[in-house]
Scaffold this motif. Structure first.
Motif, PDB file in Angstrom:
ATOM      1  N   ILE A 227      -0.580  -2.815  -3.076  1.00  0.00           N
ATOM      2  CA  ILE A 227      -0.483  -1.954  -1.905  1.00  0.00           C
ATOM      3  C   ILE A 227       0.855  -1.217  -1.903  1.00  0.00           C
ATOM      4  O   ILE A 227       0.944  -0.069  -1.459  1.00  0.00           O
ATOM      5  CB  ILE A 227      -0.686  -2.802  -0.635  1.00  0.00           C
ATOM      6  CG1 ILE A 227      -2.026  -3.519  -0.728  1.00  0.00           C
ATOM      7  CG2 ILE A 227      -0.701  -1.945   0.591  1.00  0.00           C
ATOM      8  CD1 ILE A 227      -2.253  -4.464   0.390  1.00  0.00           C
TER       9      ILE A 227
ATOM     10  N   VAL B 146       7.703   0.245   5.893  1.00  0.00           N
ATOM     11  CA  VAL B 146       6.873   1.435   5.733  1.00  0.00           C
ATOM     12  C   VAL B 146       7.349   2.523   6.678  1.00  0.00           C
ATOM     13  O   VAL B 146       7.521   3.689   6.293  1.00  0.00           O
ATOM     14  CB  VAL B 146       5.403   1.078   6.006  1.00  0.00           C
ATOM     15  CG1 VAL B 146       4.563   2.311   6.084  1.00  0.00           C
ATOM     16  CG2 VAL B 146       4.881   0.176   4.941  1.00  0.00           C
TER      17      VAL B 146
ATOM     18  N   TYR C  10      -0.608   7.356   7.713  1.00  0.00           N
ATOM     19  CA  TYR C  10      -0.163   6.474   6.636  1.00  0.00           C
ATOM     20  C   TYR C  10       0.576   5.271   7.197  1.00  0.00           C
ATOM     21  O   TYR C  10       0.316   4.132   6.796  1.00  0.00           O
ATOM     22  CB  TYR C  10       0.731   7.268   5.701  1.00  0.00           C
ATOM     23  CG  TYR C  10       1.644   6.435   4.855  1.00  0.00           C
ATOM     24  CD1 TYR C  10       1.164   5.790   3.739  1.00  0.00           C
ATOM     25  CD2 TYR C  10       2.987   6.293   5.176  1.00  0.00           C
ATOM     26  CE1 TYR C  10       2.004   5.025   2.957  1.00  0.00           C
ATOM     27  CE2 TYR C  10       3.824   5.539   4.405  1.00  0.00           C
ATOM     28  CZ  TYR C  10       3.321   4.899   3.308  1.00  0.00           C
ATOM     29  OH  TYR C  10       4.158   4.136   2.549  1.00  0.00           O
TER      30      TYR C  10
ATOM     31  N   GLN D  15       0.826   7.485  -1.625  1.00  0.00           N
ATOM     32  CA  GLN D  15       0.568   8.145  -0.341  1.00  0.00           C
ATOM     33  C   GLN D  15       1.742   9.021   0.087  1.00  0.00           C
ATOM     34  O   GLN D  15       1.550  10.075   0.690  1.00  0.00           O
ATOM     35  CB  GLN D  15       0.286   7.111   0.743  1.00  0.00           C
ATOM     36  CG  GLN D  15      -0.969   6.321   0.507  1.00  0.00           C
ATOM     37  CD  GLN D  15      -2.193   7.166   0.590  1.00  0.00           C
ATOM     38  OE1 GLN D  15      -2.371   7.898   1.547  1.00  0.00           O
ATOM     39  NE2 GLN D  15      -3.026   7.107  -0.411  1.00  0.00           N
TER      40      GLN D  15
ATOM     41  N   THR E 164      -7.604   5.878  -5.629  1.00  0.00           N
ATOM     42  CA  THR E 164      -7.271   5.001  -4.511  1.00  0.00           C
ATOM     43  C   THR E 164      -8.491   4.218  -4.074  1.00  0.00           C
ATOM     44  O   THR E 164      -8.446   2.995  -3.882  1.00  0.00           O
ATOM     45  CB  THR E 164      -6.751   5.833  -3.334  1.00  0.00           C
ATOM     46  OG1 THR E 164      -5.733   6.685  -3.789  1.00  0.00           O
ATOM     47  CG2 THR E 164      -6.221   4.952  -2.246  1.00  0.00           C
TER      48      THR E 164
ATOM     49  N   HIS F 121       0.530   1.789  -3.867  1.00  0.00           N
ATOM     50  CA  HIS F 121      -0.185   2.813  -3.114  1.00  0.00           C
ATOM     51  C   HIS F 121       0.730   3.550  -2.159  1.00  0.00           C
ATOM     52  O   HIS F 121       0.489   4.720  -1.859  1.00  0.00           O
ATOM     53  CB  HIS F 121      -1.337   2.193  -2.345  1.00  0.00           C
ATOM     54  CG  HIS F 121      -2.560   2.062  -3.182  1.00  0.00           C
ATOM     55  ND1 HIS F 121      -3.220   3.159  -3.644  1.00  0.00           N
ATOM     56  CD2 HIS F 121      -3.203   0.992  -3.673  1.00  0.00           C
ATOM     57  CE1 HIS F 121      -4.232   2.760  -4.370  1.00  0.00           C
ATOM     58  NE2 HIS F 121      -4.238   1.450  -4.413  1.00  0.00           N
ATOM     59  N   SER F 122       1.774   2.868  -1.676  1.00  0.00           N
ATOM     60  CA  SER F 122       2.730   3.572  -0.826  1.00  0.00           C
ATOM     61  C   SER F 122       3.338   4.743  -1.569  1.00  0.00           C
ATOM     62  O   SER F 122       3.487   5.837  -1.017  1.00  0.00           O
ATOM     63  CB  SER F 122       3.861   2.646  -0.411  1.00  0.00           C
ATOM     64  OG  SER F 122       3.404   1.713   0.487  1.00  0.00           O
TER      65      SER F 122
ATOM     66  N   LYS G  41      -1.205   1.835   6.458  1.00  0.00           N
ATOM     67  CA  LYS G  41      -0.496   1.085   5.425  1.00  0.00           C
ATOM     68  C   LYS G  41       0.131  -0.173   6.019  1.00  0.00           C
ATOM     69  O   LYS G  41       0.086  -1.257   5.428  1.00  0.00           O
ATOM     70  CB  LYS G  41       0.543   1.963   4.746  1.00  0.00           C
ATOM     71  CG  LYS G  41       1.254   1.329   3.588  1.00  0.00           C
ATOM     72  CD  LYS G  41       0.317   0.653   2.644  1.00  0.00           C
ATOM     73  CE  LYS G  41      -0.502   1.603   1.839  1.00  0.00           C
ATOM     74  NZ  LYS G  41       0.235   2.234   0.780  1.00  0.00           N
TER      75      LYS G  41
ATOM     76  N   ILE H 145      -7.358   4.573   4.043  1.00  0.00           N
ATOM     77  CA  ILE H 145      -6.403   5.013   3.016  1.00  0.00           C
ATOM     78  C   ILE H 145      -7.119   5.734   1.890  1.00  0.00           C
ATOM     79  O   ILE H 145      -6.578   6.665   1.287  1.00  0.00           O
ATOM     80  CB  ILE H 145      -5.589   3.822   2.483  1.00  0.00           C
ATOM     81  CG1 ILE H 145      -4.385   4.337   1.693  1.00  0.00           C
ATOM     82  CG2 ILE H 145      -6.376   2.900   1.628  1.00  0.00           C
ATOM     83  CD1 ILE H 145      -3.508   3.274   1.165  1.00  0.00           C
TER      84      ILE H 145
END
Lengths: 115, 112, 90, 87, 162, 521
Positions: free
Chosen positions: F313, F257, F359, F320, F443, F316-317, F363, F406
């Protein structure tokens, strides 16, 4: 005499490698195309540094007062060659593992991760 | 603690936290107002499952995650078919979208 | 169908690169090269290294070389990790 | 004269790269790649870069070919497992 | 891979040792003539590739000790390189603290060292490192063939899946 | 010797040295190796923190590799720098701090998490090399050096994603990433070659001072923007990202990440500091905004229908990263217009960068919590989970905090940065803010689903033997939780001390160039 031929060849090699990646279905052929892509970039870097009539950038061989070609792209290319070798070795190891798990190296069949 | 100015207004974390404390206190108070005469261990605190026999394991009780938002997915079926169909998982497709984007950007910026 | 779009865009990208590379500088004439002329003039004088490429690789841009040695080391670690003789835990 | 030789080397580069991508047989492809690397080394030599030429000849034509051949040998046995597709 | 014929093996015996000498020469004289750490190291690593091709993986891998390549070559080279870079930290990281300008007076211990300074030593260190690294890559991939081609597959790690 | 002066070099030298020493240390056994691993991670975090303090106090730090002195950027009589220069301004230091925190937390988590695997000395080396590559990308000021560090971090991540080589999906994900990343790196190398060929310089600040838009520069810009956007996961090029994130060992995902944030940093650095106002047309800024919008919306749309926890997830990265691209794109769009810049551009850049920090923290925490669930239950599919909050209370609480952050629920730090982005993008066009809001709602919806199915609900019989994870893993998560809560409780402090200096440094192109080109100091 040869104009911009090296740069043109670099462009053509670049295109051939990219097209080769999409044309071939065999993973090893794809790795070969990636290697050719790297070589074309190396060729580009070295031909950037060429001076017409220049000599080798080594005092010992060039003699006094000669025009020399630019040395920095050569140093960069050395690094890039070794990096390309490292990536090639790793890609081929991954392909060997793909063969072990999937029993095939056809790119269209290696697709468990989707959606 | 303090205010955050965004250029159009501001936002204060302290006020929010106080609001949450007040809200939590209110909820607890409401809960406290409820009936106290339930007895533990009797049938009064059993799970009520539409009058059916309650399953022993929780497996039968839950809605599985892939069924959550089923209606949402059903309503957007054409959109999702196309979007999921795009993620084929073939390595040369992944690379292909990348090359398409770079070629598009290069064509626009160099030729226009 | 999708494959042809990819191939066409690869050809377009290659053609654009081909066309654009003509504009770097004429082949064989890099013009004034401040940084490289510094290396050509000073590397032998101040370092006594005959081979200017070596002096760039190990001195002027030595930090690239350690990055590059790290790349090799990384590749060895990664290949070694892929082919490690793991104790099976069935 | 020099320019003429260089043009020939550049042509050979293109041809060997084309064959490396064209051949269906993997071993032929790898040999073409080795020829491509040698041609690239020759081109580097003509561009007055002997350092790079030595590196390309040793790494591109020697070691890289060796690991390609290892990989081709490893991936050409009998098909042993059910492959492809989702589990 | 199977061993090749006796003619090839004899040729490789002769040629492989010649490669080592040539590679060492290229590493050591890298500051004067074309060459340096990477090129020489890659040429020395070809030695092992030659032997593996000529004699087949089984025989060579039985007498090559991987730990020697890993610790005596790769680690030693890397750490020497790092320490040489670190020693210049009085001025800055990677400062060439042994170099002397052309025509400068060189006395004492300094007169024994090449005027190119740390360049020479770094070149040797990188040569050692590259030799070890590339040999290890080839050894690991060769072992990979035997891992997959054997009668039984290697036991798999179960990891976190239950 | 003044150690403050050597901090930038030390920040890279420590993880590299640790990586080189890891095989030697593992000769001494497991304890020595783990102690070395943790010590190096912690020292790197410490150095990153001190570097950040120094940069905030004294302005831009730079370090000349191999120079007569570490501050002599221009050799005598030269107008351009010739050596490799590490340049650390407030943005780089901010990103390096963020990356170092994620690296430390991931290392702490990995101690227990990886104990079921073999080959751990390789793991330690690769992990530290990934850290070194990431930090190198963040603080280098030389474009070819940037390429080298990209390669270090990419190759280390290929090895780490495929670390569990007996799992077919891991090998496949690693291969896909390796293929696309190698092509991207080659594009970056072409771009570096183009810039070198035009200006005969490799230093970013020096190139920025001489840059005039021409054909080669446009080609280089396209290649750099395309490759770096691919590496941080913008929409049509994002498909490697969920695969790689889901299949990597969890401690590594936490670091990956941060590595994608290093690519984002590279994108910002190239667009703002190297090209700056010379970028000319509005095409590239709009392209970045479109990337942002597309990744936001389609990423979250894909995430809603996933049922593999880590893969969800991972999608979702993508979404974001869209927020940050939107913020940076809006800032880049109005870079040449001082009035609009003061009105909303600065807010957008600040929001984007603050969101990058937030983030990375939440994350990474989400991934670690998902990994903890996987460690404890051995399952990744949400359909098989349920009622874990009773068994794993600490993990559940930390997951709840991270998912609230998030989704941008008001008291949490995610809301602050999202608010800044909504308000500033609204000023460009209301549609941008609407997409951002819809994304936020989706989200929240998908995290409600995850929390409800995994942690709440009735217990399942197959999960009866589940226990809370070991303390080292909890400690790794706790580090990140503390940071998230700190950013939540002190938003104005963190904005004015963390994000705003970075945003000012990013926008201030002349400051970045002047530090190098201004002379020997």
């Amino acid at each position: 005499m040869i104009g911009n031929a090296p740069f043109f060849v670099v462009g053509v090699l670049f295109m051939m490698a990219l097209v080769g990646i999409f044309m071939s279905r065999n993973l090893i052929k794809i790795a070969i195309a990636v290697t050719i892509l790297g070589s074309s970039v190396n060729l580009f870097l070295v031909s950037l540094g060429y001076r017409a009539g220049g000599s080798v950038p080594i005092h010992f061989l060039a003699g006094e007062g000669e025009v020399m070609v630019l040395p920095t792209p050569q140093a960069m290319t050395l690094t890039a060659i070794v990096i390309a070798l490292a990536v090639t070795a790793l890609l081929l190891s991954l392909i060997m593992h793909v063969w072990r798990h999937y029993g095939t190296i056809d790119v269209d069949e290696v697709r468990r991760l989707r959606g | 603690m303090g205010k955050v100015f965004t250029g159009f207004g501001y936002w204060d974390v302290g006020a929010w936290i106080i609001f949450f404390i007040v809200a939590a206190a209110y909820v607890l108070w409401l809960r406290y107002q409820g009936r106290q005469d339930y007895k533990k261990g009797t049938e009064q605190d059993e799970i009520y499952w539409s009058g059916n026999e309650t399953p022993e394991d929780g497996e039968g009780l839950t809605v599985p995650a892939s069924s959550a938002y089923w209606g949402f997915r059903k309503a957007l079926e054409p959109f999702y078919d196309r979007l999921v169909g795009m993620h084929t998982g073939v390595a040369s497709d992944i690379l292909g979208y990348y090359v398409v984007v770079v070629a598009f950007m290069a064509a626009i910026i160099l030729l226009v | 169908m999708k494959k042809y779009i990819f191939i066409v865009s690869a050809i377009v990208l290659g053609a654009l690169v081909c066309g654009a590379l003509d504009n770097v500088h004429p082949y064989g004439d890099p013009g004034t090269a401040l940084m490289d002329d510094y290396f050509l003039a000073n590397s032998y004088k101040s370092l006594s290294t005959q081979n200017i490429v070596t002096s760039i690789v190990f001195d002027y841009r030595g930090f690239d070389t350690i990055g590059e040695a790290a790349v090799l080391f990384t590749a060895v670690c990664a290949v070694g990790a892929l082919f490690r003789e793991g104790r099976g835990r069935r | 004269m020099n320019g003429f030789v260089q043009l020939i080397v550049l042509m050979l580069l293109l041809i060997s790269a084309f064959f490396a991508l064209w051949f269906k047989d993997l071993i032929s492809s790898v040999i073409s790649l080795a020829v491509f690397s040698l041609m690239a080394a020759l081109e580097f030599y003509m561009l007055q870069a002997p350092d790079v030429a030595i590196a390309e000849a040793a790494i591109g034509a020697g070691l890289s070919t060796a690991i390609y051949i290892i990989a081709v040998r490893a991936c050409s046995g009998v098909k042993r497992r059910q492959g492809g597709g989702p589990k | 891979m199977r061993p090749l014929s006796v003619v090839v093996r004899t040729g490789c015996d002769f040629f492989a040792w010649f490669m080592i000498v040539f590679g060492v020469n290229i590493v050591i004289h890298g500051y004067m003539t074309p060459g340096g750490g990477f090129q020489g190291g890659a040429i020395i690593a070809t030695f092992l590739a030659f032997l593996l091709v000529a004699y087949g993986g089984k025989k060579v891998l039985s007498w090559v000790n991987e730990k020697i390549y890993e610790f005596l070559f790769e680690e030693l080279g890397l750490i020497c390189f790092f320490v040489l870079a670190l020693l210049g930290i009085g001025n800055s990281f990677f400062y060439n603290f042994l170099a002397s300008p052309l025509g400068a007076e060189r006395t004492g211990i300094m007169s024994l060292i090449s005027p190119a300074g740390t360049t020479v030593f770094m070149s040797i260190a990188v040569g050692i490192e590259v030799t070890g690294a590339l040999s290890l890559v080839i050894i690991a991939m060769f072992r990979g063939i035997r891992q997959f081609a054997g009668p039984s597959l290697p036991e798999e790690e179960i990891g976190h899946d239950r | 010797m003044n150690w403050n002066e050597h901090l930038p070099a030390l920040l890279l030298a420590l993880p590299l040295l640790g990586a080189f020493l890891a095989p030697l240390c593992s000769l001494g056994g497991k304890t020595v190796r783990n102690a070395m691993f943790m010590a190096i991670s912690f020292l790197t975090l410490l150095v990153a923190f001190f570097l950040w303090r120094t940069v905030l106090a004294e302005g831009i730090q730079y370090y000349v590799m191999g120079g007569e002195g570490s501050r002599l950027s221009l050799p005598s009589g030269m107008a351009v720098p010739v050596r490799i220069i590490l340049e650390v301004d407030a943005l780089s230091a901010f990103m390096a701090l963020c990356g170092a925190i994620a690296s430390f937390a991931g290392a702490l988590f990995s101690l227990n998490y990886m104990s079921r695997f073999t080959g751990l000395s390789r793991f330690a080396s690769l992990y530290l090399l990934l850290t070194a590559g990431m930090l190198g990308m963040m603080i280098t000021g030389d474009i070819f050096n940037f390429f080298v560090f990209i390669e270090v971090s990419s190759i280390a991540s290929f090895g780490l994603i495929a670390f569990w080589r007996d799992r077919p999906a891991a090998v496949e994900a690693s291969f896909k990433y390796a293929l696309i990343s190698q092509v991207g790196s080659m594009f970056i190398l072409v771009a570096a070659g183009c810039l070198y060929g035009r200006y005969n310089m490799l230093n970013m600040a020096a190139i920025g001072s001489a840059l005039q838009m021409g054909t080669m520069e446009k080609l280089a810009l396209v290649f750099l923007v395309g490759s770096l956007a691919m590496k941080c996961g913008a929409f049509p090029m994002h498909m490697w990202l969920p695969d790689g994130y889901a299949e990597a060992p969890t401690g590594v995902t936490c670091l990956l990440v941060a590595v994608s944030q290093a690519s984002l940093y590279g994108l910002a650095r190239v667009c703002f500091s190297v090209y700056g106002i010379a970028i000319g047309s509005a095409f590239i800024p709009w392209m970045i905004i479109v990337f942002g919008l597309a990744s936001m919306f389609f990423g979250v749309a894909m995430a809603v229908v996933q049922h593999d926890m880590k893969r969800l997830i991972g999608y979702h990265s993508v979404s974001q990263v869209g927020y940050m691209l939107l913020g940076l794109g809006v800032g880049l769009l109005v870079l040449g217009d001082p009035r609009a810049m003061a009105e909303f551009g600065m807010t957008a850049v600040t929001g984007g960068l603050f969101h990058a920090f937030n983030y990375t923290m939440y994350k990474a925490l989400l991934f670690l919590a998902a990994g903890a669930v996987y460690y404890a239950t051995g399952k990744r599919d949400l359909n098989d989970m349920g009622g874990l909050a009773r068994k794993m209370p600490y993990t559940a609480v930390m997951f709840l905090i991270a998912s609230a952050a998030i989704s941008g629920l008001p008291p949490f730090n995610g809301f602050v940065s999202k608010l800044l982005i909504y308000e500033s993008s609204f000023a460009v066009h209301p549609f941008l803010a609407v997409v951002a809001l819809v994304t936020s709602v989706l989200t929240l919806a998908s995290f409600v689903k995850v929390f409800q199915t995994a942690f709440l609900g009735p217990e399942k019989g197959v999960l009866a033997g589940v226990r809370e994870v070991p303390p080292a893993m909890l400690a790794g998560m706790a580090v990140l939780t503390v940071v998230v809560l700190g950013l939540t409780l002190f938003p104005s402090w963190s904005l004015s001390n963390v994000a705003e200096p970075a945003a000012r440094a990013l926008v201030d192109q002349s400051g970045y160039i002047g530090a190098i080109m201004g002379g020997g100091m």
